[in-house]
Design a protein around this motif. Structure first.
Motif, PDB file in Angstrom:
ATOM      1  N   MET A  89       0.704  -1.244  -0.026  1.00 32.76           N
ATOM      2  CA  MET A  89       0.029   0.023  -0.062  1.00 32.76           C
ATOM      3  C   MET A  89       0.846   1.206   0.047  1.00 32.76           C
ATOM      4  O   MET A  89       2.005   1.292   0.760  1.00 32.76           O
ATOM      5  N   VAL A  90       0.742   2.257  -0.849  1.00 30.70           N
ATOM      6  CA  VAL A  90       1.421   3.558  -0.907  1.00 30.70           C
ATOM      7  C   VAL A  90       0.926   4.662   0.000  1.00 30.70           C
ATOM      8  O   VAL A  90      -0.361   4.640   0.052  1.00 30.70           O
ATOM      9  N   SER A  91       1.696   5.142   1.053  1.00 30.20           N
ATOM     10  CA  SER A  91       1.072   6.121   1.788  1.00 30.20           C
ATOM     11  C   SER A  91       1.177   7.404   0.937  1.00 30.20           C
ATOM     12  O   SER A  91       2.148   7.803   0.461  1.00 30.20           O
ATOM     13  N   MET A  92       0.042   8.137   1.133  1.00 27.17           N
ATOM     14  CA  MET A  92      -0.024   9.441   0.728  1.00 27.17           C
ATOM     15  C   MET A  92       0.770  10.576   1.162  1.00 27.17           C
ATOM     16  O   MET A  92       0.930  10.579   2.440  1.00 27.17           O
ATOM     17  N   THR A  93       1.356  11.440   0.307  1.00 22.07           N
ATOM     18  CA  THR A  93       2.082  12.314   0.740  1.00 22.07           C
ATOM     19  C   THR A  93       1.161  13.265   1.489  1.00 22.07           C
ATOM     20  O   THR A  93       0.152  13.633   0.926  1.00 22.07           O
ATOM     21  N   ARG A  94       1.694  13.907   2.863  1.00 24.27           N
ATOM     22  CA  ARG A  94       0.863  14.758   3.358  1.00 24.27           C
ATOM     23  C   ARG A  94       1.246  16.159   3.269  1.00 24.27           C
ATOM     24  O   ARG A  94       2.383  16.669   2.954  1.00 24.27           O
ATOM     25  N   ASN A  95       0.038  17.212   2.971  1.00 17.55           N
ATOM     26  CA  ASN A  95       0.296  18.495   2.408  1.00 17.55           C
ATOM     27  C   ASN A  95      -0.445  19.358   3.412  1.00 17.55           C
ATOM     28  O   ASN A  95      -1.532  19.031   3.911  1.00 17.55           O
ATOM     29  N   GLU A  96       0.158  20.613   3.393  1.00 19.33           N
ATOM     30  CA  GLU A  96      -0.685  21.764   4.089  1.00 19.33           C
ATOM     31  C   GLU A  96      -1.834  22.162   3.537  1.00 19.33           C
ATOM     32  O   GLU A  96      -2.247  21.962   2.368  1.00 19.33           O
ATOM     33  N   ALA A  97      -3.004  22.726   4.461  1.00 21.47           N
ATOM     34  CA  ALA A  97      -4.246  23.098   3.872  1.00 21.47           C
ATOM     35  C   ALA A  97      -4.044  24.448   2.992  1.00 21.47           C
ATOM     36  O   ALA A  97      -2.924  24.848   2.776  1.00 21.47           O
ATOM     37  N   SER A  98      -5.078  24.766   2.337  1.00 21.09           N
ATOM     38  CA  SER A  98      -5.043  25.912   1.555  1.00 21.09           C
ATOM     39  C   SER A  98      -4.988  27.339   2.642  1.00 21.09           C
ATOM     40  O   SER A  98      -5.246  27.239   3.646  1.00 21.09           O
ATOM     41  N   VAL A  99      -4.447  28.381   1.783  1.00 17.90           N
ATOM     42  CA  VAL A  99      -4.320  29.494   2.473  1.00 17.90           C
ATOM     43  C   VAL A  99      -5.025  30.657   1.846  1.00 17.90           C
ATOM     44  O   VAL A  99      -5.299  30.679   0.595  1.00 17.90           O
ATOM     45  N   ILE A 100      -5.864  31.150   2.580  1.00 15.32           N
ATOM     46  CA  ILE A 100      -6.930  32.348   2.053  1.00 15.32           C
ATOM     47  C   ILE A 100      -6.107  33.913   2.466  1.00 15.32           C
ATOM     48  O   ILE A 100      -5.615  34.126   3.560  1.00 15.32           O
ATOM     49  N   ASP A 101      -6.005  34.645   1.536  1.00 17.01           N
ATOM     50  CA  ASP A 101      -5.471  35.939   1.433  1.00 17.01           C
ATOM     51  C   ASP A 101      -6.926  37.019   1.118  1.00 17.01           C
ATOM     52  O   ASP A 101      -7.376  37.288   0.048  1.00 17.01           O
ATOM     53  N   GLU A 102      -7.377  37.112   2.207  1.00 20.69           N
ATOM     54  CA  GLU A 102      -8.817  37.964   1.950  1.00 20.69           C
ATOM     55  C   GLU A 102      -8.552  39.374   1.408  1.00 20.69           C
ATOM     56  O   GLU A 102      -9.344  39.832   0.901  1.00 20.69           O
ATOM     57  N   GLY A 103      -7.393  40.203   1.579  1.00 20.32           N
ATOM     58  CA  GLY A 103      -7.107  41.261   0.936  1.00 20.32           C
ATOM     59  C   GLY A 103      -6.900  41.173  -0.548  1.00 20.32           C
ATOM     60  O   GLY A 103      -7.195  42.150  -1.230  1.00 20.32           O
ATOM     61  N   GLY A 104      -6.060  39.903  -0.837  1.00 16.78           N
ATOM     62  CA  GLY A 104      -6.137  39.795  -2.473  1.00 16.78           C
ATOM     63  C   GLY A 104      -7.069  38.960  -3.014  1.00 16.78           C
ATOM     64  O   GLY A 104      -7.043  38.760  -4.054  1.00 16.78           O
ATOM     65  N   PHE A 105      -7.993  38.715  -2.130  1.00 19.88           N
ATOM     66  CA  PHE A 105      -9.340  37.886  -2.727  1.00 19.88           C
ATOM     67  C   PHE A 105      -8.894  36.547  -3.587  1.00 19.88           C
ATOM     68  O   PHE A 105      -9.390  36.161  -4.389  1.00 19.88           O
ATOM     69  N   THR A 106      -7.754  35.842  -2.789  1.00 22.25           N
ATOM     70  CA  THR A 106      -7.217  34.765  -3.248  1.00 22.25           C
ATOM     71  C   THR A 106      -7.256  33.382  -2.462  1.00 22.25           C
ATOM     72  O   THR A 106      -7.047  33.829  -1.286  1.00 22.25           O
ATOM     73  N   VAL A 107      -7.081  32.359  -3.143  1.00 22.16           N
ATOM     74  CA  VAL A 107      -6.915  31.140  -2.235  1.00 22.16           C
ATOM     75  C   VAL A 107      -5.645  30.448  -2.933  1.00 22.16           C
ATOM     76  O   VAL A 107      -5.474  30.306  -4.492  1.00 22.16           O
ATOM     77  N   ARG A 108      -4.758  30.040  -1.944  1.00 27.94           N
ATOM     78  CA  ARG A 108      -3.638  29.432  -2.666  1.00 27.94           C
ATOM     79  C   ARG A 108      -3.246  28.016  -1.855  1.00 27.94           C
ATOM     80  O   ARG A 108      -3.625  27.867  -0.571  1.00 27.94           O
ATOM     81  N   ARG A 109      -2.900  26.920  -2.225  1.00 26.91           N
ATOM     82  CA  ARG A 109      -2.548  25.731  -1.850  1.00 26.91           C
ATOM     83  C   ARG A 109      -1.105  25.226  -2.766  1.00 26.91           C
ATOM     84  O   ARG A 109      -1.290  25.228  -4.104  1.00 26.91           O
ATOM     85  N   THR A 110      -0.228  24.761  -1.815  1.00 25.27           N
ATOM     86  CA  THR A 110       1.085  24.432  -2.450  1.00 25.27           C
ATOM     87  C   THR A 110       0.986  22.899  -1.887  1.00 25.27           C
ATOM     88  O   THR A 110       0.847  22.780  -0.580  1.00 25.27           O
ATOM     89  N   ILE A 111       1.056  21.937  -2.809  1.00 28.34           N
ATOM     90  CA  ILE A 111       1.359  20.526  -2.527  1.00 28.34           C
ATOM     91  C   ILE A 111       2.758  19.900  -2.990  1.00 28.34           C
ATOM     92  O   ILE A 111       3.150  20.339  -4.090  1.00 28.34           O
ATOM     93  N   ARG A 112       2.984  18.829  -2.450  1.00 27.05           N
ATOM     94  CA  ARG A 112       3.990  17.972  -3.183  1.00 27.05           C
ATOM     95  C   ARG A 112       3.438  16.557  -3.409  1.00 27.05           C
ATOM     96  O   ARG A 112       2.513  16.110  -2.634  1.00 27.05           O
ATOM     97  N   ILE A 113       4.037  16.104  -4.685  1.00 26.08           N
ATOM     98  CA  ILE A 113       3.264  14.876  -5.208  1.00 26.08           C
ATOM     99  C   ILE A 113       4.619  14.203  -5.684  1.00 26.08           C
ATOM    100  O   ILE A 113       5.539  14.391  -6.394  1.00 26.08           O
TER     101      ILE A 113
END
Length: 160
Positions: free
Chosen positions: A1-25
């Motif tokens: 069984m392959v274990s999935m890489t753990r990644n951080e949650a999304s980040v909201i920039d309320e002032g910039g009206f953006t959502v960002r998420r960076t993951i590793r695969i």
């Protein structure tokens, strides 16, 4: 069984009206590129995707079970590093009748970089300032990017 890489949650920039998420695969860049640009691959982890062609300007839709169909257009491509899609968020579907109107839609961009052991993928979604409830929409999409990108990681690392 392959274990999935753990990644951080999304980040909201309320002032910039953006959502960002960076993951590793733990998968090569070319495999991740296909997974975010080719409809048959996108459909395996995201919404059922149909495009009327390839390249900038291609239009189509994404269909999500229990949610419906959302219009989609390819906005920009810099293969194999970056692709941007414009899609009709909840507000846009209601206000523009399901068409892709730049005044009511958001844009999400996938950026890929080779890293030791695989690929780093960043998604940035912009344009929430044009929605009727930016804060609620950013929170909803931040959760959505966690769910959808975790599916991508599981798919690609399971197929690695």
């Amino acid at each position: 069984m392959v274990s999935m890489t753990r990644n951080e949650a999304s980040v909201i920039d309320e002032g910039g009206f953006t959502v960002r998420r960076t993951i590793r695969i733990a998968a090569p860049l070319d495999k991740v590129w296909r997974a975010v640009t080719e409809p048959e691959h996108i459909s395996r982890w995201f919404g059922q995707t149909v495009l009327d062609g390839a390249g900038v300007g291609a239009t189509g839709s994404m269909t999500f079970e229990g949610y419906g169909t959302i219009p989609l257009r390819v906005e920009a491509i810099e293969a194999p590093r970056s692709v941007s899609y414009r899609w009709s968020n909840d507000d846009a579907v209601r206000r523009a009748g399901g068409t892709i109107d730049a005044g009511t839609t958001t844009v999400f961009t996938f950026t890929l970089d080779e890293v030791d052991g695989g690929t780093e993928l960043t998604v940035v979604e912009t344009g929430f300032d044009r929605t009727t409830d930016p804060r609620a929409n950013m929170a909803d999409h931040a959760e959505g990017w966690v769910s959808e990108l975790d599916k991508l990681v599981a798919l690609l690392e399971g197929d690695a």
